[in-house]
Design a protein around this motif. Structure first.
Motif, PDB file in Angstrom:
ATOM      1  N   LYS A   1      80.892  40.751  21.328  1.00  0.00           N
ATOM      2  CA  LYS A   1      79.835  41.452  21.889  1.00  0.00           C
ATOM      3  C   LYS A   1      78.403  41.230  21.142  1.00  0.00           C
TER       4      LYS A   1
ATOM      5  N   ASN B   1      72.442  44.346  26.275  1.00  0.00           N
ATOM      6  CA  ASN B   1      73.667  45.247  26.110  1.00  0.00           C
ATOM      7  C   ASN B   1      74.006  45.169  27.714  1.00  0.00           C
ATOM      8  N   ILE B   2      73.238  45.405  28.487  1.00  0.00           N
ATOM      9  CA  ILE B   2      73.835  45.549  30.003  1.00  0.00           C
ATOM     10  C   ILE B   2      74.539  44.414  30.299  1.00  0.00           C
TER      11      ILE B   2
ATOM     12  N   CYS C   1      77.853  43.435  28.442  1.00  0.00           N
ATOM     13  CA  CYS C   1      78.927  44.029  29.008  1.00  0.00           C
ATOM     14  C   CYS C   1      79.439  43.556  30.340  1.00  0.00           C
ATOM     15  N   GLU C   2      78.439  43.206  31.318  1.00  0.00           N
ATOM     16  CA  GLU C   2      79.031  42.701  32.615  1.00  0.00           C
ATOM     17  C   GLU C   2      79.711  41.322  32.324  1.00  0.00           C
TER      18      GLU C   2
ATOM     19  N   GLN D   1      71.718  46.957  39.665  1.00  0.00           N
ATOM     20  CA  GLN D   1      72.565  48.180  38.844  1.00  0.00           C
ATOM     21  C   GLN D   1      73.796  48.593  39.913  1.00  0.00           C
TER      22      GLN D   1
ATOM     23  N   PHE E   1      76.772  46.773  39.226  1.00  0.00           N
ATOM     24  CA  PHE E   1      77.505  46.936  37.951  1.00  0.00           C
ATOM     25  C   PHE E   1      79.002  46.988  38.086  1.00  0.00           C
TER      26      PHE E   1
ATOM     27  N   TYR F   1      78.873  48.339  33.363  1.00  0.00           N
ATOM     28  CA  TYR F   1      77.986  49.177  32.489  1.00  0.00           C
ATOM     29  C   TYR F   1      77.563  50.481  33.330  1.00  0.00           C
TER      30      TYR F   1
ATOM     31  N   ARG G   1      83.923  53.828  27.984  1.00  0.00           N
ATOM     32  CA  ARG G   1      82.863  53.640  26.966  1.00  0.00           C
ATOM     33  C   ARG G   1      83.378  53.991  25.461  1.00  0.00           C
TER      34      ARG G   1
ATOM     35  N   THR H   1      79.062  50.563  24.790  1.00  0.00           N
ATOM     36  CA  THR H   1      79.741  49.366  25.463  1.00  0.00           C
ATOM     37  C   THR H   1      80.600  49.985  26.256  1.00  0.00           C
TER      38      THR H   1
ATOM     39  N   TYR I   1      83.863  48.897  29.202  1.00  0.00           N
ATOM     40  CA  TYR I   1      84.670  47.848  29.319  1.00  0.00           C
ATOM     41  C   TYR I   1      86.179  48.526  29.788  1.00  0.00           C
TER      42      TYR I   1
END
Length: 302
Positions: free
Chosen positions: A186, A200-201, A204-205, A262, A265, A268, A286, A294, A296
Motif C-alpha cells: 500500500k 488512500n481510497i 484500498c479499492e 463511493q 466502494f 474503503y 480497518r 486502511t 481490507y
C-alpha cells in the motif's frame, strides 16, 4: 511582466498533510472546467487574498487577465491551464478546494452567477460569459504561474511517476519498480514517485479487487500478481471518473454536484461490513498504516 519566484517546499504551511482529492476527482473537475475555459479568454481575474497554502505569484491577477486558455490538462492531482502568454497556471485543490462554474456554459443554458462567498479566493470571469471560482475554506489549495516550458520542472511535478492511465504505467514498469522494495504494497503504491495520482481510497479499492493484502511487502509479491495490479488500478480509476469521483467530505465537481463512486466502494470506509468479493464471506477490517486508515478483507486479501 513580473517573474514569479517558484515556490519551494519551505513555502508550504507546516500542517500535517490533510486528505486530498485523488486522481478521479481532479480529472472530473478538469473535464467540468474544460467547456468554460478551453479556448476562452480570461476577461478579468480577481485575486481576493495574498495567499493560500503559499503566497500567490506576483501580479497574478494582471498576468491572468487577457490571457487565453489554450488547454486544460491534468498531471497527477494537479490541473494545469496552458495560456497563450507562455505561462501555465498550476492549480491544486488541496483539502477542500472547489472550482465552480457559473454563468454561460457552451451548449447549455444561461444561469446567474451566485453571490460571492466568504471563501471565494480567486474568480476568473471568462470572455464567453462563464465565471470560474476557486473556493477553499481550509486554504490548503494552491495556485502558481510558471513558464509553460518549465512547468514539468516545478517542484510539485518534477519527481512524479507515470500516470496510471498512461502507456508508461504498464506491468513491466511496475514489476521493475517494486522489485526488492520492503515497504508494504500500500505504501509503495501511495509513493507518488512510483505512480502519480493514487491516494488512500483507490489504493484500498485496487488491492481489494486484486486480492492482495496491504500488509504484504511489495518486493515479496510474485511478479504476475504485481503485473495484475496494473489493469485493476486502471479499471478502478476509470470507473471512478465515469461516476464523477468519490465526493467524501468537501469535494464537489465543477458543477457543484456530488460524485457517487463511493456507493460502489468494496473496501474503503466499510469496516465490519461483509466483503463483496464473490464467495469470500469475510468482513472488512480497518487498520492504520503510516497514519492512514486502511480497509481490507483479511480472508481474501493475501
Amino acid at each position: 511582466m513580473s517573474v514569479a519566484r517558484l515556490p519551494t517546499r519551505a513555502d508550504a504551511k507546516p500542517e500535517a498533510a490533510p486528505p486530498m482529492p485523488e486522481l478521479p476527482e481532479v480529472e472530473t473537475v478538469r473535464r467540468g472546467l474544460a467547456p468554460a475555459m478551453e479556448g476562452q479568454v480570461i476577461a478579468r481575474a480577481d485575486v481576493r487574498r495574498p495567499d493560500l497554502r503559499w503566497p500567490f505569484p506576483p501580479d497574478m491577477a494582471a498576468r491572468l487577465t487577457g490571457a487565453r486558455v489554450l488547454r486544460l490538462r491534468r498531471r497527477s492531482k494537479y490541473i494545469l491551464a496552458d495560456l497563450d502568454t507562455g505561462e501555465t497556471l498550476i492549480i491544486h485543490l488541496g483539502m477542500s478546494g472547489r472550482m465552480l462554474v457559473s454563468g454561460v456554459m457552451p451548449g447549455a443554458f444561461h444561469f446567474d452567477h451566485p453571490a460571492p462567498e466568504k471563501h471565494d479566493h480567486v474568480v476568473l470571469d471568462m470572455a464567453g460569459g462563464a465565471r470560474v471560482t476557486f473556493n477553499d475554506a481550509r486554504r490548503f489549495g494552491a495556485m502558481d504561474l510558471v513558464p509553460t516550458a518549465a512547468a514539468e520542472a516545478h517542484w510539485l511535478l518534477a519527481d512524479l511517476g507515470p500516470e496510471p492511465l498512461g502507456n508508461a504505467f504498464n506491468d513491466a514498469y511496475l514489476v521493475a519498480r517494486l522489485r526488492g522494495r520492503m515497504t508494504p504494497i500500500k505504501a509503495a503504491l501511495l509513493d507518488q514517485r512510483v505512480v502519480a495520482g493514487l491516494g488512500n481510497i483507490y489504493v484500498c479499492e485496487a488491492l481489494n479487487r486484486a486480492g492482495i493484502s496491504p500488509r504484504r511487502k511489495a518486493g515479496r509479491i510474485a511478479a504476475p500478481r504485481v503485473a495484475g495490479l496494473v489493469p485493476v488500478i486502471r479499471d478502478v480509476l476509470t470507473e471512478a471518473i465515469a461516476a464523477g469521483g468519490s465526493s467524501l467530505r468537501d469535494h464537489r465537481q465543477a458543477s457543484g454536484e456530488l460524485g457517487y463512486f463511493q456507493h460502489d466502494f468494496r473496501a474503503y470506509g466499510r469496516e465490519g461490513a461483509p466483503c463483496r468479493s464473490p464467495g469470500c464471506g469475510g468482513a472488512i477490517r480497518r487498520i492504520v498504516q503510516s497514519g492512514r486508515s486502511t480497509f481490507y478483507c483479511p480472508r481474501c486479501q493475501r
